[in-house]
Design a protein around this motif. Structure first.
Motif, PDB file in Angstrom:
ATOM      1  N   THR A   1      55.613 -21.880  94.220  1.00  0.00           N
ATOM      2  CA  THR A   1      56.672 -22.887  93.453  1.00  0.00           C
ATOM      3  C   THR A   1      57.052 -22.404  92.199  1.00  0.00           C
ATOM      4  OG1 THR A   1      55.430 -24.546  94.623  1.00  0.00           O
ATOM      5  CG2 THR A   1      57.075 -25.233  92.791  1.00  0.00           C
ATOM      6  N   GLU A   2      56.465 -21.832  91.497  1.00  0.00           N
ATOM      7  CA  GLU A   2      56.867 -21.317  90.157  1.00  0.00           C
ATOM      8  C   GLU A   2      57.662 -19.916  90.218  1.00  0.00           C
ATOM      9  OE1 GLU A   2      53.829 -20.582  87.101  1.00  0.00           O
ATOM     10  OE2 GLU A   2      53.213 -22.431  87.073  1.00  0.00           O
ATOM     11  N   HIS A   3      57.508 -19.318  91.106  1.00  0.00           N
ATOM     12  CA  HIS A   3      58.454 -18.132  91.361  1.00  0.00           C
ATOM     13  C   HIS A   3      59.846 -18.671  91.630  1.00  0.00           C
ATOM     14  CE1 HIS A   3      59.425 -14.138  92.820  1.00  0.00           C
ATOM     15  NE2 HIS A   3      59.953 -14.608  94.161  1.00  0.00           N
ATOM     16  N   ARG A   4      59.771 -19.771  92.682  1.00  0.00           N
ATOM     17  CA  ARG A   4      61.027 -20.238  93.178  1.00  0.00           C
ATOM     18  C   ARG A   4      61.634 -20.825  91.991  1.00  0.00           C
ATOM     19  NH1 ARG A   4      64.354 -21.107  97.721  1.00  0.00           N
ATOM     20  NH2 ARG A   4      63.375 -19.902  99.383  1.00  0.00           N
ATOM     21  N   GLN A   5      60.877 -21.439  91.077  1.00  0.00           N
ATOM     22  CA  GLN A   5      61.679 -22.353  89.807  1.00  0.00           C
ATOM     23  C   GLN A   5      62.191 -21.085  88.952  1.00  0.00           C
ATOM     24  OE1 GLN A   5      58.495 -24.645  88.478  1.00  0.00           O
ATOM     25  NE2 GLN A   5      58.973 -26.489  89.597  1.00  0.00           N
ATOM     26  N   ALA A   6      61.491 -19.793  88.843  1.00  0.00           N
ATOM     27  CA  ALA A   6      62.252 -18.803  87.876  1.00  0.00           C
ATOM     28  C   ALA A   6      63.033 -18.125  88.479  1.00  0.00           C
ATOM     29  CB  ALA A   6      60.785 -17.864  88.106  1.00  0.00           C
ATOM     30  N   GLU A   7      63.223 -17.917  90.049  1.00  0.00           N
ATOM     31  CA  GLU A   7      64.587 -17.514  90.422  1.00  0.00           C
ATOM     32  C   GLU A   7      65.746 -18.605  90.235  1.00  0.00           C
ATOM     33  OE1 GLU A   7      63.792 -17.194  94.597  1.00  0.00           O
ATOM     34  OE2 GLU A   7      63.442 -15.325  94.551  1.00  0.00           O
ATOM     35  N   GLU A   8      65.549 -19.759  90.357  1.00  0.00           N
ATOM     36  CA  GLU A   8      66.647 -20.914  89.956  1.00  0.00           C
ATOM     37  C   GLU A   8      66.890 -20.597  88.444  1.00  0.00           C
ATOM     38  OE1 GLU A   8      69.231 -23.957  90.425  1.00  0.00           O
ATOM     39  OE2 GLU A   8      68.130 -22.327  91.561  1.00  0.00           O
ATOM     40  N   ARG A   9      65.976 -20.465  87.588  1.00  0.00           N
ATOM     41  CA  ARG A   9      66.172 -20.199  85.998  1.00  0.00           C
ATOM     42  C   ARG A   9      67.073 -19.080  85.792  1.00  0.00           C
ATOM     43  NH1 ARG A   9      60.878 -22.093  85.360  1.00  0.00           N
ATOM     44  NH2 ARG A   9      60.377 -20.031  85.156  1.00  0.00           N
ATOM     45  N   LEU A  10      66.941 -17.914  86.623  1.00  0.00           N
ATOM     46  CA  LEU A  10      67.608 -16.651  86.530  1.00  0.00           C
ATOM     47  C   LEU A  10      69.157 -17.073  86.941  1.00  0.00           C
ATOM     48  CD1 LEU A  10      68.023 -13.705  86.261  1.00  0.00           C
ATOM     49  CD2 LEU A  10      67.023 -13.385  88.618  1.00  0.00           C
ATOM     50  N   ARG A  11      69.340 -17.656  88.543  1.00  0.00           N
ATOM     51  CA  ARG A  11      70.423 -17.959  88.699  1.00  0.00           C
ATOM     52  C   ARG A  11      71.290 -18.618  87.613  1.00  0.00           C
ATOM     53  NH1 ARG A  11      73.451 -22.056  90.037  1.00  0.00           N
ATOM     54  NH2 ARG A  11      72.169 -23.373  89.452  1.00  0.00           N
ATOM     55  N   LEU A  12      70.755 -19.620  87.039  1.00  0.00           N
ATOM     56  CA  LEU A  12      71.511 -20.488  85.958  1.00  0.00           C
ATOM     57  C   LEU A  12      72.044 -19.494  84.766  1.00  0.00           C
ATOM     58  CD1 LEU A  12      69.455 -23.858  86.018  1.00  0.00           C
ATOM     59  CD2 LEU A  12      71.533 -23.465  86.863  1.00  0.00           C
ATOM     60  N   ALA A  13      70.942 -18.610  84.557  1.00  0.00           N
ATOM     61  CA  ALA A  13      71.178 -17.580  83.479  1.00  0.00           C
ATOM     62  C   ALA A  13      72.617 -16.915  83.783  1.00  0.00           C
ATOM     63  CB  ALA A  13      70.201 -16.726  83.015  1.00  0.00           C
ATOM     64  N   LEU A  14      72.343 -16.312  84.952  1.00  0.00           N
ATOM     65  CA  LEU A  14      73.497 -15.511  85.437  1.00  0.00           C
ATOM     66  C   LEU A  14      75.013 -16.266  85.385  1.00  0.00           C
ATOM     67  CD1 LEU A  14      71.753 -13.808  88.272  1.00  0.00           C
ATOM     68  CD2 LEU A  14      72.680 -12.749  86.404  1.00  0.00           C
ATOM     69  N   ALA A  15      74.688 -17.452  85.922  1.00  0.00           N
ATOM     70  CA  ALA A  15      75.970 -18.445  86.061  1.00  0.00           C
ATOM     71  C   ALA A  15      76.645 -18.716  84.474  1.00  0.00           C
ATOM     72  CB  ALA A  15      75.809 -19.628  86.635  1.00  0.00           C
TER      73      ALA A  15
END
Length: 474
Positions: free
Chosen positions: A136-150
């Motif tokens: 779950t934390e790995h998934r959430q980290a991916e989402e934080r990366l996505r928001l940073a890229l956006a």
């Protein structure tokens, strides 16, 4: 360690054939940072360690001796029961990216699991050992990366710089070859619109990365980017995954759940392996594309969604249409703006750039200083056929970094065919896959299986083997 603690993870009434070794008992009782479960042949719980108790909120006294599906009905709905049965038949099964809802803790959980046959002293299978990781934390980290890229993408100049902007932000989008730049330019052109996009190309060519690039370059970049692997969905749960469900819609639906399309409303949904979607689900997907409406399972209510769809496949959808396994009207809806990604063998000039970029990334992850590949290494890399494309190259570079002698990476590439002997591409792939299968003793799945060595998903490798006329053992 006190014997009393054993009651938290073991059933003292378990038959002798299920008795745990002292080493395994120690692992179970030492606070392992992953779930450790033991099932008997009837798939009843015999071991339930502390990690699983904390993860699920369910204590050992509630599970030991009871059938797994009776305790957790989602095991059947998520396909995990099938994986357990495969392990009972002798197969080493690895399941990744499984989404479950835990009613006791009110958590949506992403997990990976490894199921290994448990054998007695005679070698007979007497149960299954399961190792569970909370992703779950790995998934959430991916989402934080996505928001940073956006957020980064919002600061980039538009207009003629769009292609350069798209190439810089999503990770690992690297290449200067004409074929690759042409594909990237098409992605830049369509990004500013809301048109549906169909990305085609062999496995490992970077279809998801291109989809993320399109999203990051679009007006929707501040909203969600949701990825769905259509080939990994259980047919019975596709509607629930796509459109959500209400409480009581089916057995185990203890809470209402929002589907992927509604979660991605205002943003982008990426439908990977779209060619694997069953015909019935294709009809319902077509309705969403046509009307912008979804209907959660268990209700007649319709809800409006505003979602951009990017689909991807490594299959020939027109051929599937001719075979009657893919709807022609859905193909027209998805194929508004097609982008074809070239295989790595058609952009060999990018191999040195990619290889050294991956090597730098691996050195950083390993905390080591590694020299770039030598000219001789790069010549070997550009001479390889790369049936697994960029993903296979990345895996080979990772291996070279792990095997590094001091600061010098060590390549271990399979033998390359004599360039003087003309071979059809199917023949090249067939011989390469057979070579890897021999080195893997015919095993497809698992960390040392042929799929991992080729950088492919087991399902993708099986599909390619069927196409090439290669029989599988496991």
């Amino acid at each position: 360690m006190p014997n009393a603690d054993l009651s938290r993870s073991s059933d003292h009434s378990a038959p002798d054939s299920l008795a745990l070794s002292s080493q395994f008992q120690h692992i179970v009782l030492s606070g392992a940072q992953q779930g450790i479960i033991l099932f008997d042949r009837a798939l009843r719980y015999r071991v339930w360690n502390r990690f699983m108790e904390v993860l699920t909120g369910v204590g050992p006294e509630e599970v030991l001796g009871r059938p797994a599906v009776e305790v957790f009905p989602f095991l059947r709905e998520s396909g995990l029961e099938t994986a357990l049965l495969r392990a009972l038949s002798g197969e080493h099964v690895v399941v990744e990216d499984v989404h479950v809802y835990l009613p006791r803790t009110h958590r949506d959980l992403w997990e990976s699991a490894e199921y290994v046959p448990h054998r007695d002293a005679r070698g007979d299978i007497v149960g299954v050992v399961a190792l569970v990781k909370d992703m779950t934390e790995h998934r959430q980290a991916e989402e934080r990366l996505r928001l940073a890229l956006a957020e980064l993408a919002q600061r980039e100049p538009a207009g003629s710089a769009r292609a350069q902007s798209l190439a810089q932000h999503p990770p690992k989008i690297i290449g200067q070859s004409g074929a690759f730049r042409a594909a990237l330019e098409r992605a830049a052109t369509v990004a500013a619109t809301s048109a549906s996009v169909l990305i085609t190309g062999e496995t490992g060519t970077g279809k998801e990365l291109f989809a993320r690039a399109i999203h990051c370059g679009s007006p929707r970049r501040g909203a969600a980017f949701s990825t769905v692997n259509c080939g990994a969905l259980s047919p019975e749960l596709i509607d629930s995954e796509f459109f959500g469900h209400v409480r009581g819609a089916f057995t185990g639906a203890l809470q209402s759940r929002i589907g992927r399309f509604e979660l991605a409303s205002g943003g982008t949904i990426f439908l990977d392996e779209i060619g694997e979607l069953p015909l019935g689900a294709q009809v319902r997907l077509l309705r969403v594309l046509q009307d912008g409406e979804i209907q959660p399972v268990g209700t007649s209510e319709t809800r409006r969604v505003d979602v951009r769809v990017i689909a991807a496949t490594n299959r020939d959808l027109r051929q599937l249409v001719a075979q009657g396994s893919f709807r022609e009207d859905l193909l027209y809806r998805l194929n508004v703006f097609p982008i074809e990604l070239p295989p790595l063998r058609q952009r060999l000039e990018d191999v040195p750039l990619l290889a050294n970029a991956f090597l730098h990334e691996q050195a950083r992850k390993l905390g080591r200083k590694l020299r770039p590949f030598t000219v001789a290494d790069l010549q070997r890399l550009t001479s390889h056929t790369w049936p697994g494309n960029v993903r296979e190259l990345q895996n080979q570079v990772q291996r070279a970094a792990i095997l590094a002698n001091g600061d010098e990476p060590q390549l271990e590439l399979p033998a390359v065919h004599d360039a003087a002997v003309p071979l059809a591409m199917d023949d090249v792939q067939r011989q390469h896959i057979l070579s890897v299968l021999r080195a893997s003793n015919g095993v497809l799945q698992g960390p040392s299986g042929a799929a991992a060595k080729l950088g492919l998903k087991p399902s993708t490798l099986r599909s390619r083997m069927r196409k090439l006329g290669i029989g599988s053992r496991r």
